[in-house]
Scaffold this motif. Structure first.
Motif, PDB file in Angstrom:
ATOM      1  N   HIS A 101     -40.514 -88.479 -36.859  1.00 31.67           N
ATOM      2  CA  HIS A 101     -39.067 -88.324 -36.709  1.00 31.67           C
ATOM      3  C   HIS A 101     -38.634 -88.712 -35.295  1.00 31.67           C
ATOM      4  O   HIS A 101     -37.598 -89.380 -35.117  1.00 31.67           O
ATOM      5  CB  HIS A 101     -38.639 -86.888 -37.023  1.00 31.67           C
ATOM      6  CG  HIS A 101     -37.173 -86.683 -36.955  1.00 31.67           C
ATOM      7  ND1 HIS A 101     -36.291 -87.281 -37.825  1.00 31.67           N
ATOM      8  CD2 HIS A 101     -36.414 -85.974 -36.091  1.00 31.67           C
ATOM      9  CE1 HIS A 101     -35.057 -86.945 -37.507  1.00 31.67           C
ATOM     10  NE2 HIS A 101     -35.106 -86.145 -36.449  1.00 31.67           N
ATOM     11  N   THR A 128     -36.088 -91.804 -34.611  1.00 29.95           N
ATOM     12  CA  THR A 128     -34.826 -91.528 -33.915  1.00 29.95           C
ATOM     13  C   THR A 128     -34.720 -92.396 -32.673  1.00 29.95           C
ATOM     14  O   THR A 128     -33.653 -92.954 -32.388  1.00 29.95           O
ATOM     15  CB  THR A 128     -34.728 -90.036 -33.529  1.00 29.95           C
ATOM     16  OG1 THR A 128     -34.769 -89.255 -34.728  1.00 29.95           O
ATOM     17  CG2 THR A 128     -33.445 -89.740 -32.780  1.00 29.95           C
ATOM     18  N   THR A 188     -31.666 -94.970 -32.199  1.00 27.82           N
ATOM     19  CA  THR A 188     -30.595 -94.558 -31.283  1.00 27.82           C
ATOM     20  C   THR A 188     -30.860 -94.846 -29.815  1.00 27.82           C
ATOM     21  O   THR A 188     -29.926 -94.807 -29.012  1.00 27.82           O
ATOM     22  CB  THR A 188     -30.370 -93.040 -31.396  1.00 27.82           C
ATOM     23  OG1 THR A 188     -31.524 -92.353 -30.911  1.00 27.82           O
ATOM     24  CG2 THR A 188     -30.068 -92.626 -32.828  1.00 27.82           C
ATOM     25  N   GLN A 241     -35.072 -81.525 -36.963  1.00 30.48           N
ATOM     26  CA  GLN A 241     -34.320 -82.663 -37.481  1.00 30.48           C
ATOM     27  C   GLN A 241     -32.823 -82.496 -37.195  1.00 30.48           C
ATOM     28  O   GLN A 241     -32.177 -83.403 -36.673  1.00 30.48           O
ATOM     29  CB  GLN A 241     -34.587 -82.784 -38.974  1.00 30.48           C
ATOM     30  CG  GLN A 241     -34.022 -84.002 -39.630  1.00 30.48           C
ATOM     31  CD  GLN A 241     -34.401 -84.026 -41.113  1.00 30.48           C
ATOM     32  OE1 GLN A 241     -34.351 -83.005 -41.803  1.00 30.48           O
ATOM     33  NE2 GLN A 241     -34.798 -85.192 -41.588  1.00 30.48           N
ATOM     34  N   GLU A 242     -32.268 -81.339 -37.499  1.00 33.96           N
ATOM     35  CA  GLU A 242     -30.842 -81.080 -37.287  1.00 33.96           C
ATOM     36  C   GLU A 242     -30.489 -81.052 -35.808  1.00 33.96           C
ATOM     37  O   GLU A 242     -29.482 -81.627 -35.389  1.00 33.96           O
ATOM     38  CB  GLU A 242     -30.432 -79.773 -37.961  1.00 33.96           C
ATOM     39  CG  GLU A 242     -28.967 -79.454 -37.833  1.00 33.96           C
ATOM     40  CD  GLU A 242     -28.058 -80.423 -38.572  1.00 33.96           C
ATOM     41  OE1 GLU A 242     -26.912 -80.623 -38.113  1.00 33.96           O
ATOM     42  OE2 GLU A 242     -28.473 -81.006 -39.594  1.00 33.96           O
ATOM     43  N   ASN A 244     -30.610 -84.571 -34.389  1.00 31.44           N
ATOM     44  CA  ASN A 244     -29.437 -85.314 -34.873  1.00 31.44           C
ATOM     45  C   ASN A 244     -28.167 -84.869 -34.153  1.00 31.44           C
ATOM     46  O   ASN A 244     -27.320 -85.696 -33.817  1.00 31.44           O
ATOM     47  CB  ASN A 244     -29.293 -85.169 -36.386  1.00 31.44           C
ATOM     48  CG  ASN A 244     -30.342 -85.945 -37.135  1.00 31.44           C
ATOM     49  OD1 ASN A 244     -30.965 -86.862 -36.606  1.00 31.44           O
ATOM     50  ND2 ASN A 244     -30.578 -85.567 -38.376  1.00 31.44           N
ATOM     51  N   ASN A 245     -28.018 -83.566 -33.899  1.00 33.52           N
ATOM     52  CA  ASN A 245     -26.861 -83.081 -33.140  1.00 33.52           C
ATOM     53  C   ASN A 245     -26.854 -83.651 -31.726  1.00 33.52           C
ATOM     54  O   ASN A 245     -25.795 -84.005 -31.200  1.00 33.52           O
ATOM     55  CB  ASN A 245     -26.852 -81.557 -33.076  1.00 33.52           C
ATOM     56  CG  ASN A 245     -26.418 -80.926 -34.377  1.00 33.52           C
ATOM     57  OD1 ASN A 245     -25.910 -81.582 -35.277  1.00 33.52           O
ATOM     58  ND2 ASN A 245     -26.648 -79.625 -34.485  1.00 33.52           N
ATOM     59  N   THR A 281     -28.005 -86.463 -30.814  1.00 36.37           N
ATOM     60  CA  THR A 281     -27.618 -87.875 -30.928  1.00 36.37           C
ATOM     61  C   THR A 281     -26.126 -88.028 -31.185  1.00 36.37           C
ATOM     62  O   THR A 281     -25.449 -88.799 -30.514  1.00 36.37           O
ATOM     63  CB  THR A 281     -28.395 -88.537 -32.087  1.00 36.37           C
ATOM     64  OG1 THR A 281     -29.778 -88.417 -31.830  1.00 36.37           O
ATOM     65  CG2 THR A 281     -28.023 -89.987 -32.236  1.00 36.37           C
ATOM     66  N   ARG A 282     -25.615 -87.273 -32.137  1.00 33.70           N
ATOM     67  CA  ARG A 282     -24.220 -87.440 -32.576  1.00 33.70           C
ATOM     68  C   ARG A 282     -23.188 -86.834 -31.653  1.00 33.70           C
ATOM     69  O   ARG A 282     -22.116 -87.403 -31.455  1.00 33.70           O
ATOM     70  CB  ARG A 282     -24.033 -86.825 -33.958  1.00 33.70           C
ATOM     71  CG  ARG A 282     -24.540 -87.677 -35.084  1.00 33.70           C
ATOM     72  CD  ARG A 282     -24.217 -87.016 -36.382  1.00 33.70           C
ATOM     73  NE  ARG A 282     -24.937 -85.744 -36.402  1.00 33.70           N
ATOM     74  CZ  ARG A 282     -25.224 -85.049 -37.469  1.00 33.70           C
ATOM     75  NH1 ARG A 282     -24.809 -85.463 -38.628  1.00 33.70           N
ATOM     76  NH2 ARG A 282     -25.895 -83.931 -37.399  1.00 33.70           N
TER      77      ARG A 282
END
Length: 146
Positions: A14, A18, A22, A50-51, A54-55, A57-58
């Protein structure tokens, strides 16, 4: 990936994916003993990481995320730290954060978010391993009664 290869390889995969997608630098530091955890613990940790990544990144505009998973005595500790924008967790609790907290608490664990504007975010999950410590593998209690 998690079922076929284990927690540590899944976390590393992962992180690599990622980073490719990104440009985020994701560093994973995990004990090999993490692969010996119960399946529900491994799933919880993987989904939390994972969450949280992703947070980062976003929402956080982070450059680096550090993921650690370690086993200590009768618990496993997972952390995700980023160097992003941070936020005030008292007022910003989206579904992703609530989902992480719910997963951890369902296993009797402790979930904590430490974040400050401009200083990044630290997500911590502490999961108990009481049942693993109390049994010797065949379901019998290894501690003397009384």
């Amino acid at each position: 990936m998690l079922d076929d290869f284990g927690l540590v390889p899944a976390l590393n995969w992962h992180a690599r994916e990622t980073a490719k997608r990104t440009g985020l630098n994701v560093v994973v530091s995990a004990d090999d003993t993490a692969d010996d955890l119960p399946d529900e613990h491994k799933t919880c940790i993987y989904r939390l990481v994972q969450e949280a990544v992703n947070n980062s990144t976003r929402h956080a505009s982070a450059r680096t995320v550090e993921v650690t998973v370690g086993r200590e005595d009768h618990r496993v500790l997972a952390t995700v730290r980023d160097d992003g924008a941070g936020f005030d967790p008292r007022y910003n609790r989206g579904l992703g954060l609530l989902g992480m907290e719910e997963r951890v608490r369902r296993l009797g664990g402790i979930f904590h978010i430490d974040s400050r504007l401009g200083l990044g975010t630290l997500v911590t999950a502490e999961l108990p391993l009481v049942e693993l410590a109390r049994t010797n593998g065949n379901g019998t209690d290894t501690h003397p009664a009384g």
